[in-house]
Design a protein around this motif. Structure first.
Motif, PDB file in Angstrom:
ATOM      1  N   MET A   1       0.859  -1.179   0.000  1.00  7.91           N
ATOM      2  CA  MET A   1       0.000   0.000   0.000  1.00  7.91           C
ATOM      3  C   MET A   1       0.902   1.237   0.000  1.00  7.91           C
ATOM      4  O   MET A   1       1.898   1.293   0.711  1.00  7.91           O
ATOM      5  N   SER A   2       0.554   2.222  -0.802  1.00  4.48           N
ATOM      6  CA  SER A   2       1.354   3.441  -0.880  1.00  4.48           C
ATOM      7  C   SER A   2       1.196   4.257   0.399  1.00  4.48           C
ATOM      8  O   SER A   2       0.222   4.100   1.156  1.00  4.48           O
ATOM      9  N   VAL A   3       2.141   5.137   0.647  1.00  2.80           N
ATOM     10  CA  VAL A   3       2.074   6.023   1.810  1.00  2.80           C
ATOM     11  C   VAL A   3       0.811   6.879   1.721  1.00  2.80           C
ATOM     12  O   VAL A   3       0.113   7.072   2.720  1.00  2.80           O
ATOM     13  N   ARG A   4       0.496   7.361   0.549  1.00  9.29           N
ATOM     14  CA  ARG A   4      -0.714   8.166   0.367  1.00  9.29           C
ATOM     15  C   ARG A   4      -1.955   7.384   0.790  1.00  9.29           C
ATOM     16  O   ARG A   4      -2.821   7.895   1.484  1.00  9.29           O
ATOM     17  N   ASP A   5      -2.036   6.127   0.371  1.00  5.94           N
ATOM     18  CA  ASP A   5      -3.182   5.293   0.717  1.00  5.94           C
ATOM     19  C   ASP A   5      -3.272   5.056   2.225  1.00  5.94           C
ATOM     20  O   ASP A   5      -4.364   5.032   2.795  1.00  5.94           O
ATOM     21  N   VAL A   6      -2.142   4.887   2.870  1.00  5.55           N
ATOM     22  CA  VAL A   6      -2.120   4.707   4.324  1.00  5.55           C
ATOM     23  C   VAL A   6      -2.630   5.968   5.013  1.00  5.55           C
ATOM     24  O   VAL A   6      -3.430   5.896   5.955  1.00  5.55           O
ATOM     25  N   ILE A   7      -2.200   7.125   4.526  1.00  2.00           N
ATOM     26  CA  ILE A   7      -2.649   8.400   5.105  1.00  2.00           C
ATOM     27  C   ILE A   7      -4.161   8.540   4.946  1.00  2.00           C
ATOM     28  O   ILE A   7      -4.863   8.887   5.896  1.00  2.00           O
ATOM     29  N   GLY A  31      15.213  17.075  -4.791  1.00  2.00           N
ATOM     30  CA  GLY A  31      16.477  17.736  -4.502  1.00  2.00           C
ATOM     31  C   GLY A  31      16.483  18.502  -3.191  1.00  2.00           C
ATOM     32  O   GLY A  31      17.523  18.929  -2.723  1.00  2.00           O
ATOM     33  N   HIS A  32      15.320  18.682  -2.594  1.00  2.00           N
ATOM     34  CA  HIS A  32      15.229  19.377  -1.309  1.00  2.00           C
ATOM     35  C   HIS A  32      15.529  18.406  -0.177  1.00  2.00           C
ATOM     36  O   HIS A  32      15.484  17.195  -0.350  1.00  2.00           O
ATOM     37  N   SER A  33      15.748  18.950   0.989  1.00  7.05           N
ATOM     38  CA  SER A  33      15.982  18.143   2.171  1.00  7.05           C
ATOM     39  C   SER A  33      14.823  17.181   2.392  1.00  7.05           C
ATOM     40  O   SER A  33      13.657  17.558   2.298  1.00  7.05           O
ATOM     41  N   GLY A  34      15.156  15.936   2.670  1.00  8.88           N
ATOM     42  CA  GLY A  34      14.145  14.939   2.979  1.00  8.88           C
ATOM     43  C   GLY A  34      13.522  14.255   1.779  1.00  8.88           C
ATOM     44  O   GLY A  34      12.778  13.301   1.945  1.00  8.88           O
ATOM     45  N   SER A  35      13.816  14.721   0.577  1.00  6.68           N
ATOM     46  CA  SER A  35      13.216  14.079  -0.601  1.00  6.68           C
ATOM     47  C   SER A  35      13.958  12.786  -0.910  1.00  6.68           C
ATOM     48  O   SER A  35      15.123  12.617  -0.569  1.00  6.68           O
ATOM     49  N   ARG A  36      13.240  11.869  -1.541  1.00  7.55           N
ATOM     50  CA  ARG A  36      13.827  10.599  -1.970  1.00  7.55           C
ATOM     51  C   ARG A  36      13.470  10.403  -3.432  1.00  7.55           C
ATOM     52  O   ARG A  36      12.417  10.866  -3.882  1.00  7.55           O
ATOM     53  N   PRO A  37      14.284   9.707  -4.182  1.00 10.77           N
ATOM     54  CA  PRO A  37      13.996   9.494  -5.599  1.00 10.77           C
ATOM     55  C   PRO A  37      12.644   8.821  -5.846  1.00 10.77           C
ATOM     56  O   PRO A  37      11.970   9.123  -6.826  1.00 10.77           O
ATOM     57  N   GLU A  38      12.233   7.940  -4.951  1.00 12.40           N
ATOM     58  CA  GLU A  38      10.955   7.240  -5.135  1.00 12.40           C
ATOM     59  C   GLU A  38       9.755   8.076  -4.703  1.00 12.40           C
ATOM     60  O   GLU A  38       8.607   7.677  -4.896  1.00 12.40           O
ATOM     61  N   GLU A  40       6.965  10.127  -2.307  1.00 16.46           N
ATOM     62  CA  GLU A  40       6.174   9.870  -1.112  1.00 16.46           C
ATOM     63  C   GLU A  40       6.819  10.436   0.153  1.00 16.46           C
ATOM     64  O   GLU A  40       6.872   9.793   1.190  1.00 16.46           O
ATOM     65  N   THR A  41       7.284  11.681   0.047  1.00 16.85           N
ATOM     66  CA  THR A  41       7.915  12.345   1.196  1.00 16.85           C
ATOM     67  C   THR A  41       7.229  13.645   1.586  1.00 16.85           C
ATOM     68  O   THR A  41       7.371  14.090   2.717  1.00 16.85           O
ATOM     69  N   HIS A  42       6.521  14.267   0.654  1.00 21.19           N
ATOM     70  CA  HIS A  42       5.883  15.567   0.883  1.00 21.19           C
ATOM     71  C   HIS A  42       4.405  15.476   0.490  1.00 21.19           C
ATOM     72  O   HIS A  42       4.093  15.167  -0.663  1.00 21.19           O
ATOM     73  N   PHE A  43       3.528  15.755   1.451  1.00 19.42           N
ATOM     74  CA  PHE A  43       2.090  15.627   1.217  1.00 19.42           C
ATOM     75  C   PHE A  43       1.337  16.861   1.671  1.00 19.42           C
ATOM     76  O   PHE A  43       1.766  17.572   2.578  1.00 19.42           O
ATOM     77  N   ARG A  44       0.203  17.080   1.042  1.00 24.75           N
ATOM     78  CA  ARG A  44      -0.756  18.106   1.459  1.00 24.75           C
ATOM     79  C   ARG A  44      -2.069  17.386   1.768  1.00 24.75           C
ATOM     80  O   ARG A  44      -2.559  16.604   0.970  1.00 24.75           O
ATOM     81  N   VAL A  45      -2.616  17.663   2.947  1.00 27.90           N
ATOM     82  CA  VAL A  45      -3.885  17.075   3.374  1.00 27.90           C
ATOM     83  C   VAL A  45      -4.904  18.190   3.480  1.00 27.90           C
ATOM     84  O   VAL A  45      -4.660  19.200   4.154  1.00 27.90           O
ATOM     85  N   ARG A  46      -6.036  18.008   2.819  1.00 31.10           N
ATOM     86  CA  ARG A  46      -7.185  18.906   2.961  1.00 31.10           C
ATOM     87  C   ARG A  46      -8.306  18.070   3.563  1.00 31.10           C
ATOM     88  O   ARG A  46      -8.727  17.085   2.965  1.00 31.10           O
ATOM     89  N   ILE A  47      -8.763  18.474   4.745  1.00 28.87           N
ATOM     90  CA  ILE A  47      -9.736  17.654   5.457  1.00 28.87           C
ATOM     91  C   ILE A  47     -10.834  18.519   6.064  1.00 28.87           C
ATOM     92  O   ILE A  47     -10.558  19.585   6.603  1.00 28.87           O
ATOM     93  N   ALA A  74       8.598   7.575   9.703  1.00 26.65           N
ATOM     94  CA  ALA A  74       9.093   6.577   8.750  1.00 26.65           C
ATOM     95  C   ALA A  74       9.448   7.139   7.381  1.00 26.65           C
ATOM     96  O   ALA A  74       9.677   6.372   6.459  1.00 26.65           O
ATOM     97  N   GLY A  75       9.491   8.456   7.214  1.00 25.59           N
ATOM     98  CA  GLY A  75       9.933   8.971   5.927  1.00 25.59           C
ATOM     99  C   GLY A  75       9.129  10.092   5.321  1.00 25.59           C
ATOM    100  O   GLY A  75       9.566  10.691   4.346  1.00 25.59           O
ATOM    101  N   VAL A  76       7.948  10.377   5.866  1.00 23.34           N
ATOM    102  CA  VAL A  76       7.227  11.554   5.376  1.00 23.34           C
ATOM    103  C   VAL A  76       7.948  12.757   5.963  1.00 23.34           C
ATOM    104  O   VAL A  76       8.006  12.932   7.177  1.00 23.34           O
ATOM    105  N   HIS A  77       8.516  13.552   5.096  1.00 21.91           N
ATOM    106  CA  HIS A  77       9.349  14.682   5.522  1.00 21.91           C
ATOM    107  C   HIS A  77       8.524  15.941   5.789  1.00 21.91           C
ATOM    108  O   HIS A  77       8.839  16.719   6.684  1.00 21.91           O
TER     109      HIS A  77
END
Length: 87
Positions: A1-7, A31-38, A40-47, A74-77
């Motif tokens: 399951m993707s990180v997005r799906d878990v969120i 290229g920014h701090s905390g980013s990974r090539p794959e 799933e590190t930076h998210f926006r949540v609208r709730i 676990a990796g969401v920066h």
């Protein structure tokens, strides 16, 4: 399951939102701090959820962050949270 799906799953179960968007913005942060090539590190949540009625904005954000604590450790920066209290 993707990180997005878990969120999505965790926020849906915890808050039963009337509106929920989870947007993976990782590509904007390559290229920014905390980013990974794959990604799933930076998210926006609208709730939107009645669960946040009467809570301060800080308390609303803390509730979201507490719910996603494992993902943040676990990796969401970065997590941008936009909350709309709904009836």
């Amino acid at each position: 399951m993707s990180v997005r799906d878990v969120i999505v799953e965790k926020l849906s179960v915890k808050f039963t939102p009337s509106h929920l968007e989870v947007i993976d913005e990782s590509a904007k942060h390559q290229g920014h701090s905390g980013s990974r090539p794959e990604g799933e590190t930076h998210f926006r949540v609208r709730i939107a959820t009645p669960a946040f009625l009467g809570l301060t904005r800080l308390a609303q954000h803390r509730a979201v962050m507490d719910t996603l604590d494992a993902e943040l450790k676990a990796g969401v920066h970065a997590l941008a949270v936009e909350v709309v209290a709904a009836a």
